[in-house]
Design an enzyme around this catalytic site. Structure first.
Site, PDB file in Angstrom:
ATOM      1  N   LEU A   1       1.034  -1.341   0.053  1.00  0.00           N
ATOM      2  CA  LEU A   1      -0.006   0.111  -0.220  1.00  0.00           C
ATOM      3  C   LEU A   1       0.659   1.274   0.299  1.00  0.00           C
ATOM      4  O   LEU A   1       1.712   1.770   0.345  1.00  0.00           O
ATOM      5  CB  LEU A   1      -1.000  -0.154   1.322  1.00  0.00           C
TER       6      LEU A   1
ATOM      7  N   HIS B   1      -0.847   7.445  10.209  1.00  0.00           N
ATOM      8  CA  HIS B   1      -0.582   6.668  11.872  1.00  0.00           C
ATOM      9  C   HIS B   1      -0.194   7.576  12.391  1.00  0.00           C
ATOM     10  O   HIS B   1       0.618   9.152  12.410  1.00  0.00           O
ATOM     11  CB  HIS B   1       0.554   5.759  11.977  1.00  0.00           C
TER      12      HIS B   1
ATOM     13  N   GLU C   1       5.975  -3.575  12.860  1.00  0.00           N
ATOM     14  CA  GLU C   1       5.376  -2.989  13.739  1.00  0.00           C
ATOM     15  C   GLU C   1       4.113  -2.227  13.791  1.00  0.00           C
ATOM     16  O   GLU C   1       3.417  -2.468  15.160  1.00  0.00           O
ATOM     17  CB  GLU C   1       5.856  -1.224  14.024  1.00  0.00           C
ATOM     18  N   ASP C   2       3.400  -2.476  12.843  1.00  0.00           N
ATOM     19  CA  ASP C   2       1.998  -2.559  13.186  1.00  0.00           C
ATOM     20  C   ASP C   2       1.426  -3.554  13.444  1.00  0.00           C
ATOM     21  O   ASP C   2      -0.023  -3.945  13.942  1.00  0.00           O
ATOM     22  CB  ASP C   2       1.658  -2.230  11.312  1.00  0.00           C
TER      23      ASP C   2
ATOM     24  N   ARG D   1      -3.321  -6.441   5.299  1.00  0.00           N
ATOM     25  CA  ARG D   1      -2.685  -6.828   5.703  1.00  0.00           C
ATOM     26  C   ARG D   1      -3.115  -7.440   6.672  1.00  0.00           C
ATOM     27  O   ARG D   1      -2.114  -8.288   7.527  1.00  0.00           O
ATOM     28  CB  ARG D   1      -2.406  -5.387   6.826  1.00  0.00           C
TER      29      ARG D   1
ATOM     30  N   CYS E   1       8.778   1.573  11.873  1.00  0.00           N
ATOM     31  CA  CYS E   1       7.870   0.619  11.455  1.00  0.00           C
ATOM     32  C   CYS E   1       8.495  -0.498  11.543  1.00  0.00           C
ATOM     33  O   CYS E   1       7.985  -1.701  11.266  1.00  0.00           O
ATOM     34  CB  CYS E   1       6.764   1.056  10.990  1.00  0.00           C
TER      35      CYS E   1
ATOM     36  N   ARG F   1      -6.799   3.077  10.123  1.00  0.00           N
ATOM     37  CA  ARG F   1      -6.198   2.040  10.546  1.00  0.00           C
ATOM     38  C   ARG F   1      -7.025   1.809  12.162  1.00  0.00           C
ATOM     39  O   ARG F   1      -7.122   0.459  12.402  1.00  0.00           O
ATOM     40  CB  ARG F   1      -4.754   1.925   9.582  1.00  0.00           C
TER      41      ARG F   1
ATOM     42  N   ASP G   1       3.406  -5.810   2.211  1.00  0.00           N
ATOM     43  CA  ASP G   1       3.526  -4.840   3.905  1.00  0.00           C
ATOM     44  C   ASP G   1       4.611  -5.466   5.063  1.00  0.00           C
ATOM     45  O   ASP G   1       4.700  -5.088   5.725  1.00  0.00           O
ATOM     46  CB  ASP G   1       2.288  -3.981   4.072  1.00  0.00           C
TER      47      ASP G   1
HETATM   48  C1  CIR Z   1       0.902   1.083   4.310  1.00  0.00           C
HETATM   49  O1  CIR Z   1      -0.091   1.182   4.389  1.00  0.00           O
HETATM   50  O2  CIR Z   1       0.160  -0.029   5.968  1.00  0.00           O
HETATM   51  C2  CIR Z   1       2.698   0.969   5.325  1.00  0.00           C
HETATM   52  N1  CIR Z   1       2.433   0.717   3.458  1.00  0.00           N
HETATM   53  C3  CIR Z   1       3.210   1.224   5.443  1.00  0.00           C
HETATM   54  C4  CIR Z   1       3.038   0.575   6.492  1.00  0.00           C
HETATM   55  C5  CIR Z   1       3.739   1.686   7.749  1.00  0.00           C
HETATM   56  N2  CIR Z   1       3.600   1.497   9.069  1.00  0.00           N
HETATM   57  C6  CIR Z   1       3.922   2.868  10.121  1.00  0.00           C
HETATM   58  O3  CIR Z   1       4.294   3.960   9.828  1.00  0.00           O
HETATM   59  N3  CIR Z   1       3.560   2.360  10.995  1.00  0.00           N
END
Ligand code: CIR
Length: 254
Positions: free
Chosen positions: A20, A162, A67-68, A87, A249, A132, A62
């Site tokens: 993404l 975020h 970290e997400d 995700r 992340c 999110r 992704d």
């Molecule tokens: C997303 O859109 O989920 C990933 N392309 C990027 C996530 C980055 N995560 C973050 O900064 N905690």
């Protein structure tokens, strides 16, 4: 400030560019992505961390943004339910890893949380209500955190993917924050380093033990951070930026 001994990372897969993004910065170069990831890992080791590396997962482009998928407290690994459908499922291998390190807790349907919305400042957590992370996810997260003796404040986000795209904790009661971020009262007790619009990406810095990792290419912000007199490591993360990610992340520290 937490002291960390270990970190979990995941190597980017060959389909990294299929993840993404809203950045409009172009397609990441895979060889350069791997080099930058390697340098990031070396920096974590320089900060004194033992590194655990998961293999690329081609099903989830992704997934290097580990970290997400998890929020770590002293006691628990709170496994998230990622906010974007593409995700969802990434968190399972992360849960399997942390089973040996922490008590597992879970954010469950219909709650969603991305770890990028959860910022720890000592015994206090700030949680971004974002595209999110929804209200139910935040309610569940707050409940777990409160059971463990932390406080939690919700911060409503309008213009950021975020929370940690806008604000991060550098230790010693100091936050680094994008200049247009409407800080509001929850942040009023801290020293704040403001990041200008031109350098807004540089708000995504990461303090690890006695070092601050800073994205390369933001001289104004770098000068401000250097005034803290804490050793700084600059890292090139251009390829991760193209996919809306950055220093915080790419790892889970514990
Ligand atoms: C997303 O859109 O989920 C990933 N392309 C990027 C996530 C980055 N995560 C973050 O900064 N905690």
């Amino acid at each position: 400030m937490n002291r960390f001994r270990k970190a979990l990372v995941r190597k980017p897969g060959m389909n990294f560019q299929a993840g993404l993004t809203s950045s409009q910065l172009g397609v990441p170069d895979y060889a350069l992505t791997l080099r930058q990831h390697h340098d990031y890992c070396s920096a974590l080791v320089k900060c004194g961390l033992d590194l655990f590396m998961l293999d690329p997962n081609e099903q989830y482009p992704d997934s290097p943004f580990v970290e997400d998928t998890c929020v770590l407290t002293a006691r628990s690994a709170i496994i998230t339910r990622p906010g974007h459908i593409s995700r969802r499922g990434e968190e399972e291998e992360i849960a399997a890893f942390f089973r040996d390190h922490r008590m597992l807790r879970r954010i469950t349907e219909p709650g969603t949380i991305d770890g990028g919305d959860v910022l720890q400042v000592n015994n206090r957590f700030f949680i971004g209500l974002s595209g999110r992370s929804n209200k139910e996810g935040i309610r569940q997260m707050e409940q777990i955190l409160k059971e463990e003796g932390y406080t939690a404040d919700v911060v409503e986000l309008k213009n950021y993917l975020h929370l940690k795209a806008a604000v991060n904790y550098l230790g010693d009661e100091t936050l680094i924050m994008h200049e247009h971020f409407e800080a509001g009262t929850p942040f009023s007790h801290y020293n704040i380093i403001r990041v200008s619009d031109r350098e807004s990406y540089a708000a995504n810095c990461l303090r690890i033990n006695d070092t601050i990792l800073v994205p390369e290419g933001f001289p104004e912000t770098l000068e401000k951070i250097k005034k803290l007199n804490i050793p700084v490591l600059e890292l090139q993360v251009s390829e991760f930026r193209k996919m809306d990610g950055g220093l915080t992340c790419l790892s889970l520290r514990f």
